[in-house]
Design a protein around this motif. Structure first.
Motif, PDB file in Angstrom:
ATOM      1  N   ALA A  41       0.826  -1.212   0.000  1.00 23.38           N
ATOM      2  CA  ALA A  41       0.000   0.000   0.000  1.00 23.38           C
ATOM      3  C   ALA A  41       0.857   1.258   0.000  1.00 23.38           C
ATOM      4  CB  ALA A  41      -0.924  -0.007   1.213  1.00 23.38           C
ATOM      5  N   GLN A  42       1.997   1.208   0.683  1.00 26.50           N
ATOM      6  CA  GLN A  42       2.889   2.376   0.727  1.00 26.50           C
ATOM      7  C   GLN A  42       3.414   2.694  -0.670  1.00 26.50           C
ATOM      8  OE1 GLN A  42       6.522   1.766   2.874  1.00 26.50           O
ATOM      9  NE2 GLN A  42       6.983   3.954   3.038  1.00 26.50           N
ATOM     10  N   ARG A  43       3.798   1.658  -1.414  1.00 30.18           N
ATOM     11  CA  ARG A  43       4.301   1.889  -2.764  1.00 30.18           C
ATOM     12  C   ARG A  43       3.226   2.495  -3.652  1.00 30.18           C
ATOM     13  NH1 ARG A  43       6.931  -2.662  -6.854  1.00 30.18           N
ATOM     14  NH2 ARG A  43       7.429  -1.228  -8.566  1.00 30.18           N
ATOM     15  N   LEU A  44       2.016   1.954  -3.612  1.00 36.83           N
ATOM     16  CA  LEU A  44       0.947   2.460  -4.473  1.00 36.83           C
ATOM     17  C   LEU A  44       0.594   3.906  -4.128  1.00 36.83           C
ATOM     18  CD1 LEU A  44      -1.413  -0.655  -4.588  1.00 36.83           C
ATOM     19  CD2 LEU A  44       0.298   0.061  -6.262  1.00 36.83           C
ATOM     20  N   ALA A  45       0.596   4.216  -2.834  1.00 35.57           N
ATOM     21  CA  ALA A  45       0.297   5.587  -2.428  1.00 35.57           C
ATOM     22  C   ALA A  45       1.331   6.557  -2.984  1.00 35.57           C
ATOM     23  CB  ALA A  45       0.239   5.673  -0.908  1.00 35.57           C
ATOM     24  N   LYS A  46       2.598   6.151  -2.961  1.00 39.10           N
ATOM     25  CA  LYS A  46       3.657   7.013  -3.474  1.00 39.10           C
ATOM     26  C   LYS A  46       3.599   7.132  -4.999  1.00 39.10           C
ATOM     27  CE  LYS A  46       7.080   6.539   0.236  1.00 39.10           C
ATOM     28  NZ  LYS A  46       7.332   7.993   0.365  1.00 39.10           N
ATOM     29  N   VAL A  47       3.186   6.060  -5.672  1.00 42.34           N
ATOM     30  CA  VAL A  47       3.046   6.114  -7.127  1.00 42.34           C
ATOM     31  C   VAL A  47       1.946   7.099  -7.509  1.00 42.34           C
ATOM     32  CG1 VAL A  47       2.331   4.798  -9.161  1.00 42.34           C
ATOM     33  CG2 VAL A  47       3.939   3.791  -7.532  1.00 42.34           C
ATOM     34  N   VAL A  48       0.824   7.047  -6.805  1.00 37.95           N
ATOM     35  CA  VAL A  48      -0.286   7.946  -7.114  1.00 37.95           C
ATOM     36  C   VAL A  48       0.078   9.394  -6.827  1.00 37.95           C
ATOM     37  CG1 VAL A  48      -2.638   8.581  -6.464  1.00 37.95           C
ATOM     38  CG2 VAL A  48      -2.036   6.170  -6.749  1.00 37.95           C
ATOM     39  N   SER A  49       0.719   9.629  -5.689  1.00 37.29           N
ATOM     40  CA  SER A  49       1.036  11.012  -5.296  1.00 37.29           C
ATOM     41  C   SER A  49       2.252  11.575  -6.013  1.00 37.29           C
ATOM     42  CB  SER A  49       1.272  11.077  -3.784  1.00 37.29           C
ATOM     43  OG  SER A  49       2.451  10.365  -3.428  1.00 37.29           O
ATOM     44  N   GLY A  50       3.112  10.674  -6.521  1.00 39.11           N
ATOM     45  CA  GLY A  50       4.355  11.123  -7.141  1.00 39.11           C
ATOM     46  C   GLY A  50       5.443  11.425  -6.133  1.00 39.11           C
ATOM     47  N   ASP A  51       5.197  11.140  -4.850  1.00 41.32           N
ATOM     48  CA  ASP A  51       6.155  11.420  -3.782  1.00 41.32           C
ATOM     49  C   ASP A  51       7.134  10.259  -3.630  1.00 41.32           C
ATOM     50  OD1 ASP A  51       7.457  12.544  -1.627  1.00 41.32           O
ATOM     51  OD2 ASP A  51       5.954  11.869  -0.167  1.00 41.32           O
ATOM     52  N   TRP A  52       7.992  10.066  -4.642  1.00 39.88           N
ATOM     53  CA  TRP A  52       8.950   8.969  -4.630  1.00 39.88           C
ATOM     54  C   TRP A  52      10.119   9.292  -3.706  1.00 39.88           C
ATOM     55  CZ3 TRP A  52       9.863   6.058  -9.830  1.00 39.88           C
ATOM     56  CH2 TRP A  52       8.621   5.730 -10.412  1.00 39.88           C
ATOM     57  N   SER A  53      10.749   8.246  -3.227  1.00 43.06           N
ATOM     58  CA  SER A  53      11.888   8.431  -2.330  1.00 43.06           C
ATOM     59  C   SER A  53      13.048   9.126  -3.024  1.00 43.06           C
ATOM     60  CB  SER A  53      12.348   7.073  -1.782  1.00 43.06           C
ATOM     61  OG  SER A  53      13.460   7.216  -0.927  1.00 43.06           O
ATOM     62  N   ASN A  54      13.227   8.876  -4.337  1.00 45.53           N
ATOM     63  CA  ASN A  54      14.350   9.498  -5.042  1.00 45.53           C
ATOM     64  C   ASN A  54      14.006  10.890  -5.571  1.00 45.53           C
ATOM     65  OD1 ASN A  54      12.660   9.007  -7.208  1.00 45.53           O
ATOM     66  ND2 ASN A  54      14.106   7.698  -8.330  1.00 45.53           N
ATOM     67  N   GLY A  55      12.786  11.353  -5.324  1.00 42.84           N
ATOM     68  CA  GLY A  55      12.400  12.690  -5.729  1.00 42.84           C
ATOM     69  C   GLY A  55      12.104  12.842  -7.198  1.00 42.84           C
ATOM     70  N   LYS A  56      12.023  11.739  -7.947  1.00 41.26           N
ATOM     71  CA  LYS A  56      11.818  11.825  -9.390  1.00 41.26           C
ATOM     72  C   LYS A  56      10.423  11.376  -9.821  1.00 41.26           C
ATOM     73  CE  LYS A  56      16.723  11.075 -10.416  1.00 41.26           C
ATOM     74  NZ  LYS A  56      17.699  10.246 -11.170  1.00 41.26           N
ATOM     75  N   GLY A  57       9.544  11.139  -8.888  1.00 40.43           N
ATOM     76  CA  GLY A  57       8.214  10.677  -9.244  1.00 40.43           C
ATOM     77  C   GLY A  57       7.301  11.802  -9.689  1.00 40.43           C
ATOM     78  N   LYS A  58       6.260  11.436 -10.459  1.00 45.50           N
ATOM     79  CA  LYS A  58       5.258  12.390 -10.912  1.00 45.50           C
ATOM     80  C   LYS A  58       3.870  11.833 -10.590  1.00 45.50           C
ATOM     81  CE  LYS A  58       8.013  14.185 -14.766  1.00 45.50           C
ATOM     82  NZ  LYS A  58       8.063  14.400 -16.244  1.00 45.50           N
ATOM     83  N   PRO A  59       2.954  12.658 -10.133  1.00 48.38           N
ATOM     84  CA  PRO A  59       1.610  12.165  -9.801  1.00 48.38           C
ATOM     85  C   PRO A  59       0.940  11.535 -11.010  1.00 48.38           C
ATOM     86  CG  PRO A  59       1.939  14.408  -8.994  1.00 48.38           C
ATOM     87  CD  PRO A  59       3.101  14.109  -9.897  1.00 48.38           C
ATOM     88  N   VAL A  60       0.137  10.514 -10.769  1.00 49.53           N
ATOM     89  CA  VAL A  60      -0.627   9.866 -11.832  1.00 49.53           C
ATOM     90  C   VAL A  60      -2.101   9.886 -11.447  1.00 49.53           C
ATOM     91  CG1 VAL A  60       1.300   8.380 -12.477  1.00 49.53           C
ATOM     92  CG2 VAL A  60      -0.401   7.549 -10.837  1.00 49.53           C
ATOM     93  N   GLU A  61      -2.943   9.826 -12.454  1.00 43.96           N
ATOM     94  CA  GLU A  61      -4.375   9.747 -12.207  1.00 43.96           C
ATOM     95  C   GLU A  61      -4.712   8.381 -11.613  1.00 43.96           C
ATOM     96  OE1 GLU A  61      -6.723  12.004 -12.542  1.00 43.96           O
ATOM     97  OE2 GLU A  61      -5.337  13.549 -13.261  1.00 43.96           O
ATOM     98  N   GLY A  62      -5.704   8.339 -10.765  1.00 44.52           N
ATOM     99  CA  GLY A  62      -6.130   7.066 -10.196  1.00 44.52           C
ATOM    100  C   GLY A  62      -5.943   7.028  -8.691  1.00 44.52           C
ATOM    101  N   GLY A  63      -6.253   5.909  -8.113  1.00 41.31           N
ATOM    102  CA  GLY A  63      -6.135   5.735  -6.680  1.00 41.31           C
ATOM    103  C   GLY A  63      -6.478   4.296  -6.318  1.00 41.31           C
TER     104      GLY A  63
END
Length: 285
Positions: free
Chosen positions: A125-147
């Motif tokens: 669940a932690q990984r999916l939450a970070k994928v949706v929010s774009g709040d990746w640990s390496n700072g390179k994530g981008k928010p995506v639509e969905g939940g």
């Protein structure tokens, strides 16, 4: 084998009444560059949640995305009963974002609760939450639509649902085991459903009803006068003939028109009722 060695391009079609979607997926042999490796999957997980999660067998995103594209249409549902680190959910979210698709996913993960390690909450669940929010640990994530929704199963048992499952299994036994030597071809019995029927479970081609006296291991499984009257009422409502084939534990009421079949002790024991150890019920006659 020659085609596989060279790499055959698979094409999948998802057809509907309105349109046909064609998608080319690359070579069938799927070299590392095409499908990724476990090492790549681990790096992808680290990028999202950071190191120290203790999960080392991670599927790569490219591999899961290819499988999903091949087997799940753009509006389908992907089910992963061993979700692990959540790569499948991550792949669905990423594909939906890049393709404009509307796939859904259902992930299940027990983790290792005996070690205090519940992957479902602390990793999946932690990984999916970070994928949706774009709040990746390496700072390179981008928010995506969905939940997604996180649901935790409890140890509470849905007793009515469990009883209904047991009853359906018992009905299957009745229907499949009944044999009439005068009807050697075709099905012997036709199932009769409906919440209005407590005992009526099937009928034969002569419009005679078959009744099962079974309400669970802690309830009455004997055929008595009250049960007989209930069977008569259900048979009348179903417009069946006044001839009753009754399956139960003991026959405590004899009357014309009733054919009683005793459920074997072995079957009753399988459903939690052991007549060898249960005291007999005193019946007034």
């Amino acid at each position: 084998m020659e085609d596989v060695a060279k790499g055959v391009v698979p094409t999948t079609f998802w057809a509907s009444d309105d349109d046909v979607a064609e998608l080319e997926l690359g070579v069938m042999s799927w070299a590392h560059a095409e499908s990724g490796t476990s090492e790549v999957g681990l790096r992808e997980l680290n990028a999202v949640v950071g190191r120290g999660h203790g999960f080392d067998t991670v599927k790569p995103l490219k591999l899961m995305q290819k499988i999903i594209q091949l087997w799940c249409p753009p509006t389908g549902t992907v089910v992963d009963p061993f979700a692990g680190s959540g790569t499948t959910g991550h792949a669905v979210l990423a594909l939906n974002e890049s393709e404009g698709a509307d796939r859904r996913f259902i992930l299940m993960e027990q983790g290792r609760p005996e070690r205090g390690d519940s992957y479902a909450r602390t990793l999946t669940a932690q990984r999916l939450a970070k994928v949706v929010s774009g709040d990746w640990s390496n700072g390179k994530g981008k928010p995506v639509e969905g939940g997604f929704e996180f649901r935790q199963l409890t140890k509470n048992i849905d007793a009515p649902a469990l009883l209904q499952m047991e009853r359906e299994e018992m009905v299957d036994i009745v229907v499949s085991s009944y044999f009439d030597s005068s009807r050697r071809r075709g099905p012997n019995l036709e199932r009769v459903g409906g919440p209005e029927n407590r005992y009526l479970v099937a009928r034969n081609s002569e419009d005679e009803g078959f009744y099962l006296v079974w309400g669970g291991s802690e309830n009455n499984a004997d055929f008595d006068e009250d049960v007989y009257e209930a069977c008569v009422a259900e048979g009348n409502n179903a417009e069946l003939k006044p001839k009753y084939h009754v399956y139960g534990r003991y026959n405590l009421f004899s009357t014309p028109g009733v054919h009683f079949y005793q459920i074997p002790d072995r079957i009753l024991a399988d459903f939690g009722l052991d007549v060898r150890t249960e005291a007999y019920t005193e019946v007034e006659r």
